[in-house]
Design an enzyme around this catalytic site. Structure first.
Site, mmCIF file in Angstrom:
data_model
loop_
_atom_site.group_PDB
_atom_site.id
_atom_site.type_symbol
_atom_site.label_atom_id
_atom_site.label_comp_id
_atom_site.label_asym_id
_atom_site.label_seq_id
_atom_site.Cartn_x
_atom_site.Cartn_y
_atom_site.Cartn_z
ATOM 1 N N HIS A 16 7.577 4.472 5.777
ATOM 2 C CA HIS A 16 6.679 5.425 6.705
ATOM 3 C C HIS A 16 5.308 5.626 5.977
ATOM 4 C CE1 HIS A 16 6.356 8.140 9.879
ATOM 5 N NE2 HIS A 16 5.706 9.011 9.241
ATOM 6 N N THR A 29 18.549 6.952 7.963
ATOM 7 C CA THR A 29 19.635 7.644 8.261
ATOM 8 C C THR A 29 19.324 8.067 9.804
ATOM 9 O OG1 THR A 29 18.543 10.075 7.830
ATOM 10 C CG2 THR A 29 20.078 8.912 6.344
ATOM 11 N N ASN A 73 3.683 -5.669 5.597
ATOM 12 C CA ASN A 73 4.317 -5.345 4.445
ATOM 13 C C ASN A 73 5.479 -6.480 4.540
ATOM 14 O OD1 ASN A 73 4.236 -2.498 3.417
ATOM 15 N ND2 ASN A 73 3.682 -2.238 5.550
HETATM 16 C C1 GAR Z 1 2.798 0.520 8.370
HETATM 17 O O1 GAR Z 1 1.676 1.336 7.963
HETATM 18 C C2 GAR Z 1 3.973 1.263 8.164
HETATM 19 O O2 GAR Z 1 3.928 2.114 7.171
HETATM 20 C C3 GAR Z 1 4.051 1.797 9.501
HETATM 21 O O3 GAR Z 1 3.656 0.713 10.364
HETATM 22 C C4 GAR Z 1 2.671 -0.155 9.872
HETATM 23 C C5 GAR Z 1 3.014 -1.419 9.909
HETATM 24 O O4 GAR Z 1 2.054 -2.302 9.321
HETATM 25 N N1 GAR Z 1 5.341 1.980 10.012
HETATM 26 C C6 GAR Z 1 5.715 3.165 10.736
HETATM 27 O O5 GAR Z 1 4.711 3.965 11.265
HETATM 28 C C7 GAR Z 1 7.182 3.431 10.785
HETATM 29 N N2 GAR Z 1 7.314 4.876 11.431
HETATM 30 P P1 GAR Z 1 2.468 -3.951 8.876
HETATM 31 O O6 GAR Z 1 2.989 -4.407 10.430
HETATM 32 O O7 GAR Z 1 1.206 -4.494 8.583
HETATM 33 O O8 GAR Z 1 3.554 -3.901 7.925
#
Ligand code: GAR
Length: 208
Positions: free
Chosen positions: A109, A141, A14
């Site tokens: 998320h 939040t 991301n």
């Molecule tokens: C993503 O799927 C994000 O939505 C999730 O971790 C992954 C990170 O991937 N985040 C959560 O679960 C937060 N609660 P990335 O490091 O390749 O962006």
């Protein structure tokens, strides 16, 4: 030029999508730094190779959440960001930290919040027999995985899907909605109205 600080814990796909889109599309912003809570976070190398400042605040070096949060905030603030972006940042942040960044702290998320806050979202959605899942970009939040929703993506659950297939399909949409939400923020197109977020151009806040 607005300054964005991105926090990661792992591969940082991301982060790549946001930093890449910011540079390609000429947003009125720059990614000032990428900060990880793990020295082995894969995304650090990608950022450093592109000349983005990187830092590590290793949570294992702190005996309390408050001490970790304080050092993390000190590191973030040294880059003077207008926006802090949690991109796969897998540490729970305390209320004082969250309040310090109120209105300028975004998270993604991998579920259609308020369904499935916390971990293992895709596994839990499959077990619940959900026919659609997705991802949510929201202002942070103090309550975990809650907060005013900026944008959501909706993804079908297909016959035979397992956790990996579902997670990959949702991740592709994360790489669309997160850069868009961040772009809206830095362009001043998001208005927080209590628990709700309005896109001032009237653009759709859902990716179907
Ligand atoms: C993503 O799927 C994000 O939505 C999730 O971790 C992954 C990170 O991937 N985040 C959560 O679960 C937060 N609660 P990335 O490091 O390749 O962006």
């Amino acid at each position: 030029m607005q300054r964005i600080v991105i926090l990661i814990s792992g591969r940082g796909s991301n982060m790549e999508a946001i930093a890449g889109r910011c540079a390609e599309q000429g947003w009125p912003a720059q990614v000032a730094a990428v900060i990880a809570n793990r020295p082995d976070a894969g995304g650090l190398g990608w950022a450093a190779a592109r000349g983005i400042a990187t830092a590590v605040v290793d949570h294992k070096a702190y005996t309390s959440r408050e001490a970790f949060d304080a050092e993390l905030a000190r590191t973030i603030d040294s880059f003077e960001p207008q926006l802090v972006v949690l991109a796969g940042f897998m540490r729970v942040l305390g209320a004082a930290f969250v309040r310090h960044y109120e209105g300028r702290l975004l998270n993604i998320h991998p579920s259609l919040l308020p369904a499935f806050p916390g971990l293992h979202t895709h596994r839990r959605a499959l077990q619940a027999g959900c026919k659609a899942v997705g991802a949510t970009v929201h202002f942070v939040t103090p309550e975990l995985d809650h907060g005013p929703i900026v944008m959501q993506s909706v993804v079908p659950v297909l016959p035979g899907d397992d956790e990996d297939a579902l997670s990959a399909r949702v991740l592709k949409t994360e790489h669309v909605i997160y850069p868009l939400a961040v772009r809206w923020f830095v362009e001043g197109k998001l208005k927080l109205e209590g628990a709700l977020v309005r896109q001032l151009d009237g653009a759709s806040q859902v990716l179907l």
